[in-house]
Motif scaffolding. Structure first.
Motif, PDB file in Angstrom:
ATOM      1  N   PRO A  87      -7.710  -6.746  -6.380  1.00  0.00           N
ATOM      2  CA  PRO A  87      -6.691  -6.380  -5.395  1.00  0.00           C
ATOM      3  C   PRO A  87      -6.964  -7.026  -4.036  1.00  0.00           C
ATOM      4  O   PRO A  87      -8.080  -7.492  -3.786  1.00  0.00           O
ATOM      5  CB  PRO A  87      -6.804  -4.862  -5.313  1.00  0.00           C
ATOM      6  N   TYR A  88      -5.985  -7.033  -3.193  1.00  0.00           N
ATOM      7  CA  TYR A  88      -6.073  -7.524  -1.796  1.00  0.00           C
ATOM      8  C   TYR A  88      -6.254  -9.040  -1.689  1.00  0.00           C
ATOM      9  O   TYR A  88      -6.492  -9.539  -0.605  1.00  0.00           O
ATOM     10  CB  TYR A  88      -7.203  -6.819  -1.016  1.00  0.00           C
ATOM     11  N   ASP A 119       1.609  -5.944  -8.619  1.00  0.00           N
ATOM     12  CA  ASP A 119       0.259  -5.394  -8.533  1.00  0.00           C
ATOM     13  C   ASP A 119       0.263  -4.070  -7.764  1.00  0.00           C
ATOM     14  O   ASP A 119       0.693  -4.024  -6.612  1.00  0.00           O
ATOM     15  CB  ASP A 119      -0.613  -6.420  -7.803  1.00  0.00           C
ATOM     16  N   ASP A 131       3.873  -1.169 -11.266  1.00  0.00           N
ATOM     17  CA  ASP A 131       2.861  -2.081 -11.797  1.00  0.00           C
ATOM     18  C   ASP A 131       3.351  -2.916 -12.968  1.00  0.00           C
ATOM     19  O   ASP A 131       2.745  -3.925 -13.324  1.00  0.00           O
ATOM     20  CB  ASP A 131       1.599  -1.305 -12.187  1.00  0.00           C
ATOM     21  N   TYR A 175      -2.125 -10.405  -0.347  1.00  0.00           N
ATOM     22  CA  TYR A 175      -1.770  -9.150   0.301  1.00  0.00           C
ATOM     23  C   TYR A 175      -1.481  -9.452   1.760  1.00  0.00           C
ATOM     24  O   TYR A 175      -2.048 -10.370   2.336  1.00  0.00           O
ATOM     25  CB  TYR A 175      -2.957  -8.177   0.177  1.00  0.00           C
ATOM     26  N   SER A 209       0.800  -1.226   0.000  1.00  0.00           N
ATOM     27  CA  SER A 209       0.000   0.000   0.000  1.00  0.00           C
ATOM     28  C   SER A 209       0.831   1.274   0.000  1.00  0.00           C
ATOM     29  O   SER A 209       0.383   2.296  -0.504  1.00  0.00           O
ATOM     30  CB  SER A 209      -0.936   0.015   1.218  1.00  0.00           C
ATOM     31  N   ARG A 230      -2.628  -2.134  -7.530  1.00  0.00           N
ATOM     32  CA  ARG A 230      -4.011  -1.704  -7.276  1.00  0.00           C
ATOM     33  C   ARG A 230      -4.280  -1.388  -5.812  1.00  0.00           C
ATOM     34  O   ARG A 230      -5.245  -0.716  -5.490  1.00  0.00           O
ATOM     35  CB  ARG A 230      -4.991  -2.783  -7.771  1.00  0.00           C
ATOM     36  N   THR A 231      -3.419  -1.904  -4.937  1.00  0.00           N
ATOM     37  CA  THR A 231      -3.608  -1.638  -3.510  1.00  0.00           C
ATOM     38  C   THR A 231      -2.792  -0.430  -3.023  1.00  0.00           C
ATOM     39  O   THR A 231      -2.820  -0.123  -1.836  1.00  0.00           O
ATOM     40  CB  THR A 231      -3.192  -2.876  -2.684  1.00  0.00           C
TER      41      THR A 231
END
Lengths: 500, 500
Positions: A372-373, B61, B57, A376, A127, B63-64
């Motif tokens: 997403p996630y 990933d 990216d 993670y 993040s 997107r988070t």
């Protein structure tokens, strides 16, 4: 010394290889090494080491302690213990030290502002990645991507790297069944997964191989088949294990039998893949290029290539676990490079940890989860280990340590062949293997207790060497291990075999 | 400013608490903080942040991603992003930064020889622990052992800390069934575990709670019940989940209903424990003192105490997951200290990670496995994180940051109560909770989308704040968060609520 062993077998091209390693300045990386081992206590560990273990045992299990090192004093290929014993370390913290102890170039990195700030400002990488993250990886971990795999998920250890590959495989497998990334999860899937029930928590499996080791967490341990003591009392997923060939050595004397054995294993493997489709389909196959914890078990390049092709044929993703074999010590940067997989046949995932210090999964963009996630967690790796990996990769390339290790391993194999064919080894040593795999050599001793005596006596003679399987001795030296060290290792092996 | 909110509610003892925090020199630890937030781009992230994410990216990933920070420039409670925006960070890398960014005392530690050598000579701690290992822990992690737990297994992350506690529980549970540590495993157990079958791989379970979060690996994910997107498509163990009370707020207006709700949950919990004995006995119960990822859900001290006693009654080990709640931010060093467990009622395991930077499991000697190598892996933690934890614990004690945070949290709760009872919050905010839990405050917004808008607008107004559950906002500031920061946080919250 090594020379004695070599002279007794003039046909072996040892000298050439050893001379050749001089071209590689591996020792420049570890310029302050002790001249050789030196053991000053009667037993190893000595009284200081025993006292230190006892102190630790008040709060942490010490039964697995081997020695208690003084890392501040250790240097290059030499581990110095609490008692001041100097040991040539060819086990390297279970194969997890790539270059040596207190390598000046790495200590310098550790003292930079960049490293200090990365260490003390640990981000939630998924993040809040550091602004340098792309640069750190593109000049480091991404310069050694296995062919065909340009995506990287970083993790903290090998077990979680493997479990991340499992999770990616399960998601991608279900996505394919579902009809693509854009097909939404059903309400039933979303509800049932919260109860750990099908269809949301699917009855899918990971196929691994008998004697394989893939970690100790609940998913990775379900794939691990090394030793019962690793698994007993721990609930496990009902996942299948295929047989791994039991090859006979020397290879050139058992060509037919070994071919038949590999064929048998491939047939059984394919049978499991087919039969599982009815009960608990195999979403992924995981394999080590050399089954390490399970006893340094090898198979032919063709066997591994067939494994990969058969997995593809049955829609299973293919994970190569290079946690132990990766990073140059087998004579190629990744051990699976030798298999000769063609374009389009590459593994779907390659996992790494240990010598890389950083850990993670290389993969293809098609196995990036559709939302997403899904894969993670808080840290998703550790930037300082990515920085350390970058520096080590740079040094490995600069000093051509992969070629160096291939050459060292080849000469070492010749020396061991010579020693093991002499009378000192008779009835004690068998199945020398790993020729052509850099310094990843191994052999069996006549019994588990003989192996344990050998390892113990090597230690008292100044060599920290490790075992695996039931009665195997495995070499896992660092990439800066060279001619000087090889001479000491071989001569000490010969001495200890004589004493056994 | 905060003062405005406070003045509107003269009964609240805010000023006293705020003045009191002045006695704690928390800001001495972060002397070079920016004076306040400053946002210079129209949106956050701005163009540089977006470009950095796009670059990442290509291999990972993105997107988070929330923002892409410049950690070299960040300071104390302030995160500075790639675009130069200065954000007050009350999310702290998902609650994993204890003291702040670039804390001088920690950067100093990172530059010591001791730290550099520990970073670059990473040992296999279970077999080759550093000679200083006992000292490092006895002056660090072992000075904050939860009452009754004097043993420590170090790990690398919270998920593996929890899974280690699971493994210890399963081993201890089976050992008790077997008749003690000296009773040998049967051949059937040893053989069947290699096939992932009973009795060697037993049909035992871990009971967790609905909305609980315990990690993302295969065992910990089976206990996690936060969100479907965390679990869907991943095979899971058939383990049970008990209901967790849905308390109504304000607590003092719902005493009877909340008591009944807790009673209902306790009854259901005990019923599951009893019924599981027939099918898949519960070897361990795992609970967070505040269900964090699941939406900052609280229960009474008595509820938790009953959970513990009922687990004991039914022979299940009791694991308190303090991965997120540990290390002082709830106003006690460990959040479960508040429960008032008596001697002999202590948890069997307390797990930690995140703000401690080091991770692991505190436990009792009776849950040490009966044989070596049963809970073992290559690294078993990381010495540099133990060194970092030691330094942070020292600073937390020196600066009395636990009391400081209790006081700050208490004043902050009063301020929020005041703001949320005013017209700006009407119909938008509800269920303020966490009073008495330090700065671990949370509240719900009227809808998930309103929550997301709130969090986004807070960011543009200079506050990095986080959500959890479906529509919850949670505070997770650092332990150096104080009066100055609280004023900014409260006034910005008021401003953003007004704009929503």
């Amino acid at each position: 010394m090594l020379s004695r062993a070599i002279r007794s077998s003039p046909k072996l091209p040892v000298t050439r290889s050893i001379v050749r390693t001089r071209h590689f300045s591996s020792l420049d990386l570890v310029p302050n090494e002790p001249a050789g081992p030196s053991v000053i206590t009667d037993k190893v560990p000595g009284p200081e080491g025993i006292a230190a273990s006892k102190e630790i045992d008040t709060f942490q299990d010490s039964r697995t302690h081997v020695i208690v090192p003084n890392y501040e004093e250790s240097n290059g290929n030499y581990l110095i213990d609490a008692d001041g014993n100097v040991l040539l370390d060819v086990f390297a913290q279970i194969s997890s030290i790539a270059l040596g102890y207190n390598v000046p170039a790495l200590l310098e990195l550790a003292k930079t502002d960049e490293f200090a700030k990365a260490a003390m400002n640990r981000p939630a990488l998924g993040s809040f990645p550091p602004v340098q993250w792309a640069e750190w990886l593109k000049t480091g971990l991404l310069t050694v991507t296995p062919k065909g795999l340009d995506q990287l998920i970083t993790t903290l250890c090998g077990s979680s790297a493997n479990e991340t590959a499992f999770k990616c495989s399960f998601m991608a497998y279900r996505q394919r069944e579902r009809g693509g990334p854009e097909v939404a999860f059903t309400k039933e899937e979303m509800d049932s997964c919260m109860l750990n029930q099908t269809p949301g928590a699917p009855q899918l499996s990971v196929l691994s191989f008998k004697s394989g080791f893939h970690g100790r967490l609940f998913g990775s341990l379900s794939a691990t088949r090394s030793k019962a003591i690793h698994k007993v009392d721990i609930p496990a997923f009902d996942w299948p294990a295929a047989p791994f060939p039991e090859l006979k050595y020397p290879l050139d004397e058992h060509v037919k039998e070994n071919e038949a054995e590999e064929k048998r294993c491939l047939e059984e493997y394919e049978k499991i893949l087919v039969e599982s489709k009815i009960t608990r389909p195999v979403a992924a196959v995981i394999i080590e290029p050399i089954l390490s914890e399970g006893g340094d078990r090898h198979a032919s390049n063709d066997f591994f290539r067939q494994l990969r092709l058969i997995a593809k044929k049955h829609d299973a993703y293919f994970i190569v676990d290079e946690v132990q074999t990766g990073v140059g010590a087998t004579g190629t940067f990744w051990a699976h490079e030798k298999w000769g997989l063609k374009q389009g046949e590459e593994p779907d995932f390659v996992t790494f940890s240990k010598k890389m210090q950083a850990a993670g999964v290389y993969h293809k963009k098609e196995t990036r989860p559709n939302a997403p996630y899904r894969n993670y967690n808080t840290w998703m790796g550790d930037p300082i280990r990515a920085l350390q990996a970058r520096e080590m990769i740079k040094l490995i390339k600069q000093h051509d340590l992969v070629s160096h290790t291939a050459a060292t391993g080849s000469s070492l194999a010749s020396s061991f062949k010579s020693v093991f064919s002499s009378s000192v080894a008779s009835g004690k040593v068998m199945n020398l293997r790993g020729e052509g795999d850099g310094t990843y050599l191994a052999w069996d001793m006549a019994s588990p207790s003989l192996r344990d005596s050998f390892v113990g006596k090597m230690r008292v003679n100044g060599i920290q060497i490790g075992g695996c399987g039931d009665q195997t001795v495995r070499l896992r030296p660092m990439l800066t291990f060279g001619e000087k060290h090889a001479e000491i290792l071989v001569s000490t092996t010969e001495k200890v075999l004589r004493e056994l």
